[in-house]
Design an enzyme around this catalytic site. Structure first.
Site, PDB file in Angstrom:
ATOM      1  N   GLU A  21      50.841 -17.044  -3.945  1.00 34.63           N
ATOM      2  CA  GLU A  21      50.659 -17.219  -5.391  1.00 34.63           C
ATOM      3  C   GLU A  21      49.532 -16.309  -5.845  1.00 34.63           C
ATOM      4  O   GLU A  21      48.545 -16.151  -5.120  1.00 34.63           O
ATOM      5  CB  GLU A  21      50.258 -18.664  -5.733  1.00 34.63           C
ATOM      6  CG  GLU A  21      51.396 -19.630  -5.762  1.00 34.63           C
ATOM      7  CD  GLU A  21      51.386 -20.537  -4.544  1.00 34.63           C
ATOM      8  OE1 GLU A  21      50.366 -20.572  -3.837  1.00 34.63           O
ATOM      9  OE2 GLU A  21      52.415 -21.196  -4.300  1.00 34.63           O
ATOM     10  N   TYR A  76      50.595  -6.141  -3.998  1.00 34.55           N
ATOM     11  CA  TYR A  76      51.707  -6.832  -3.334  1.00 34.55           C
ATOM     12  C   TYR A  76      53.049  -6.153  -3.644  1.00 34.55           C
ATOM     13  O   TYR A  76      53.889  -5.993  -2.752  1.00 34.55           O
ATOM     14  CB  TYR A  76      51.739  -8.311  -3.735  1.00 34.55           C
ATOM     15  CG  TYR A  76      50.464  -9.064  -3.390  1.00 34.55           C
ATOM     16  CD1 TYR A  76      49.853  -8.912  -2.153  1.00 34.55           C
ATOM     17  CD2 TYR A  76      49.868  -9.926  -4.308  1.00 34.55           C
ATOM     18  CE1 TYR A  76      48.682  -9.588  -1.840  1.00 34.55           C
ATOM     19  CE2 TYR A  76      48.703 -10.614  -4.000  1.00 34.55           C
ATOM     20  CZ  TYR A  76      48.113 -10.438  -2.763  1.00 34.55           C
ATOM     21  OH  TYR A  76      46.952 -11.107  -2.451  1.00 34.55           O
ATOM     22  N   ASN A 124      46.328 -11.017 -12.728  1.00 34.43           N
ATOM     23  CA  ASN A 124      45.631 -10.258 -11.683  1.00 34.43           C
ATOM     24  C   ASN A 124      46.437  -8.998 -11.333  1.00 34.43           C
ATOM     25  O   ASN A 124      47.145  -8.922 -10.334  1.00 34.43           O
ATOM     26  CB  ASN A 124      45.428 -11.151 -10.449  1.00 34.43           C
ATOM     27  CG  ASN A 124      44.508 -10.512  -9.419  1.00 34.43           C
ATOM     28  OD1 ASN A 124      44.240  -9.316  -9.470  1.00 34.43           O
ATOM     29  ND2 ASN A 124      44.043 -11.319  -8.487  1.00 34.43           N
ATOM     30  N   ALA A 141      40.593 -10.883  -0.137  1.00 34.23           N
ATOM     31  CA  ALA A 141      39.545 -10.346  -1.024  1.00 34.23           C
ATOM     32  C   ALA A 141      38.827  -9.190  -0.340  1.00 34.23           C
ATOM     33  O   ALA A 141      38.661  -9.171   0.877  1.00 34.23           O
ATOM     34  CB  ALA A 141      38.542 -11.435  -1.403  1.00 34.23           C
TER      35      ALA A 141
HETATM   36  C1  COA Z   1      43.338  -7.357  -4.925  1.00 30.72           C
HETATM   37  C2  COA Z   1      42.349  -6.683  -3.994  1.00 30.72           C
HETATM   38  C3  COA Z   1      42.300  -7.459  -2.679  1.00 30.72           C
HETATM   39  C4  COA Z   1      42.847  -5.251  -3.704  1.00 30.72           C
HETATM   40  O1  COA Z   1      41.990  -4.690  -2.731  1.00 30.72           O
HETATM   41  P1  COA Z   1      41.714  -3.110  -2.661  1.00 30.72           P
HETATM   42  O2  COA Z   1      41.043  -2.833  -1.358  1.00 30.72           O
HETATM   43  O3  COA Z   1      41.014  -2.649  -3.870  1.00 30.72           O
HETATM   44  O4  COA Z   1      43.197  -2.559  -2.677  1.00 30.72           O
HETATM   45  P2  COA Z   1      43.713  -1.168  -2.083  1.00 30.72           P
HETATM   46  O5  COA Z   1      42.663  -0.122  -2.220  1.00 30.72           O
HETATM   47  O6  COA Z   1      44.270  -1.395  -0.712  1.00 30.72           O
HETATM   48  O7  COA Z   1      44.882  -0.838  -3.121  1.00 30.72           O
HETATM   49  C5  COA Z   1      46.229  -0.749  -2.720  1.00 30.72           C
HETATM   50  C6  COA Z   1      47.097  -0.621  -3.964  1.00 30.72           C
HETATM   51  O8  COA Z   1      46.991  -1.801  -4.761  1.00 30.72           O
HETATM   52  C7  COA Z   1      47.055  -1.432  -6.148  1.00 30.72           C
HETATM   53  N1  COA Z   1      45.774  -1.717  -6.802  1.00 30.72           N
HETATM   54  C8  COA Z   1      44.625  -2.114  -6.220  1.00 30.72           C
HETATM   55  N2  COA Z   1      43.665  -2.309  -7.162  1.00 30.72           N
HETATM   56  C9  COA Z   1      44.232  -2.031  -8.347  1.00 30.72           C
HETATM   57  C10 COA Z   1      43.756  -2.067  -9.686  1.00 30.72           C
HETATM   58  N3  COA Z   1      42.479  -2.420  -9.970  1.00 30.72           N
HETATM   59  N4  COA Z   1      44.618  -1.763 -10.686  1.00 30.72           N
HETATM   60  C11 COA Z   1      45.899  -1.412 -10.418  1.00 30.72           C
HETATM   61  N5  COA Z   1      46.411  -1.332  -9.153  1.00 30.72           N
HETATM   62  C12 COA Z   1      45.586  -1.656  -8.138  1.00 30.72           C
HETATM   63  C13 COA Z   1      47.348   0.057  -6.185  1.00 30.72           C
HETATM   64  O9  COA Z   1      48.746   0.206  -6.099  1.00 30.72           O
HETATM   65  C14 COA Z   1      46.675   0.497  -4.886  1.00 30.72           C
HETATM   66  O10 COA Z   1      47.162   1.709  -4.408  1.00 30.72           O
HETATM   67  P3  COA Z   1      46.429   3.083  -4.887  1.00 30.72           P
HETATM   68  O11 COA Z   1      44.949   2.884  -4.721  1.00 30.72           O
HETATM   69  O12 COA Z   1      47.019   4.100  -3.954  1.00 30.72           O
HETATM   70  O13 COA Z   1      46.811   3.250  -6.324  1.00 30.72           O
HETATM   71  C15 COA Z   1      40.941  -6.565  -4.644  1.00 30.72           C
HETATM   72  O14 COA Z   1      41.070  -6.034  -5.946  1.00 30.72           O
HETATM   73  C16 COA Z   1      40.207  -7.886  -4.723  1.00 30.72           C
HETATM   74  O15 COA Z   1      39.529  -8.305  -3.778  1.00 30.72           O
HETATM   75  N6  COA Z   1      40.342  -8.580  -5.876  1.00 30.72           N
HETATM   76  C17 COA Z   1      39.690  -9.880  -6.064  1.00 30.72           C
HETATM   77  C18 COA Z   1      40.339 -10.959  -5.214  1.00 30.72           C
HETATM   78  C19 COA Z   1      41.818 -11.087  -5.509  1.00 30.72           C
HETATM   79  O16 COA Z   1      42.241 -10.969  -6.640  1.00 30.72           O
HETATM   80  N7  COA Z   1      42.583 -11.372  -4.442  1.00 30.72           N
HETATM   81  C20 COA Z   1      44.007 -11.590  -4.532  1.00 30.72           C
HETATM   82  C21 COA Z   1      44.279 -13.039  -4.696  1.00 30.72           C
HETATM   83  S1  COA Z   1      46.024 -13.389  -4.737  1.00 30.72           S
END
Ligand code: COA
Length: 152
Positions: A106, A118, A111, A73
């Site tokens: 998982e 991933y 999401n 997260a």
């Molecule tokens: C999922 C999560 C960890 C991603 O973290 P983040 O720091 O925003 O991700 P990044 O900036 O490293 O993004 C890397 C890539 O992921 C994808 N991505 C991230 N957020 C995205 C979004 N909202 N929509 C579409 N693609 C997305 C893109 O491919 C992105 O690359 P880009 O920015 O060059 O397009 C974050 O959204 C989060 O904390 N979500 C809530 C918790 C969660 O869902 N955890 C996963 C549980 S399995």
């Protein structure tokens, strides 16, 4: 750009982690859930810190030659800046150092942010666990990364 440090998760980080967890996970882990992971010998958890503030965290279990990613997260105000990718890359490097070859996780079927992250790192969807998440009975997609060394 701010400097980010990635360090092993410790008890002192828990209050900030719990605040992010509440905003990030519909099936949010409890404090005792995180605490028990801190003493689980198979568990490896890390925090991302900027100026001493927790901006994200992630962890996995080492299970023989597999890394089971259990939680990732990033705090809402730090998303889309590469932090999620940095954390997962860190987990994969840590796992590779322990001789682990593949990784699995998982993720909620809806999401898109996490699934996109991933997939961009080489994970592929391999199956669905129906109504996996008790909080909202949503399905989980099971993803695998078969070769950690080949991940971006
Ligand atoms: C999922 C999560 C960890 C991603 O973290 P983040 O720091 O925003 O991700 P990044 O900036 O490293 O993004 C890397 C890539 O992921 C994808 N991505 C991230 N957020 C995205 C979004 N909202 N929509 C579409 N693609 C997305 C893109 O491919 C992105 O690359 P880009 O920015 O060059 O397009 C974050 O959204 C989060 O904390 N979500 C809530 C918790 C969660 O869902 N955890 C996963 C549980 S399995």
């Amino acid at each position: 750009m701010r400097r980010t440090d990635i360090l092993p998760m410790e008890e002192r980080h828990l209050s900030q982690i719990l605040a992010i967890e509440k905003e990030s996970n519909p099936s949010a882990w409890s404090e005792s859930g995180f605490r028990s992971e801190l003493t689980n010998p198979q568990a490896h958890y890390f925090v991302a810190l900027q100026d001493g503030t927790v901006v994200g965290y992630a962890g996995y279990w080492s299970v023989i030659d597999e890394a089971h990613i259990t939680n990732v997260a990033v705090s809402p105000e730090h998303r889309r800046k590469g932090m999620g990718r940095t954390l997962v890359q860190y987990l994969l490097k840590d796992a590779a150092k322990r001789g682990i070859r593949c990784a699995t996780l998982e993720v909620r079927a809806g999401n898109i942010a996490a699934i996109s992250l991933y997939e961009s790192m080489g994970f592929v969807a391999c199956g669905v666990r129906k109504r996996y998440y008790p909080a909202d009975r949503s399905d989980a997609v099971v993803m695998w990364l078969y070769d950690i060394e080949a991940s971006d």
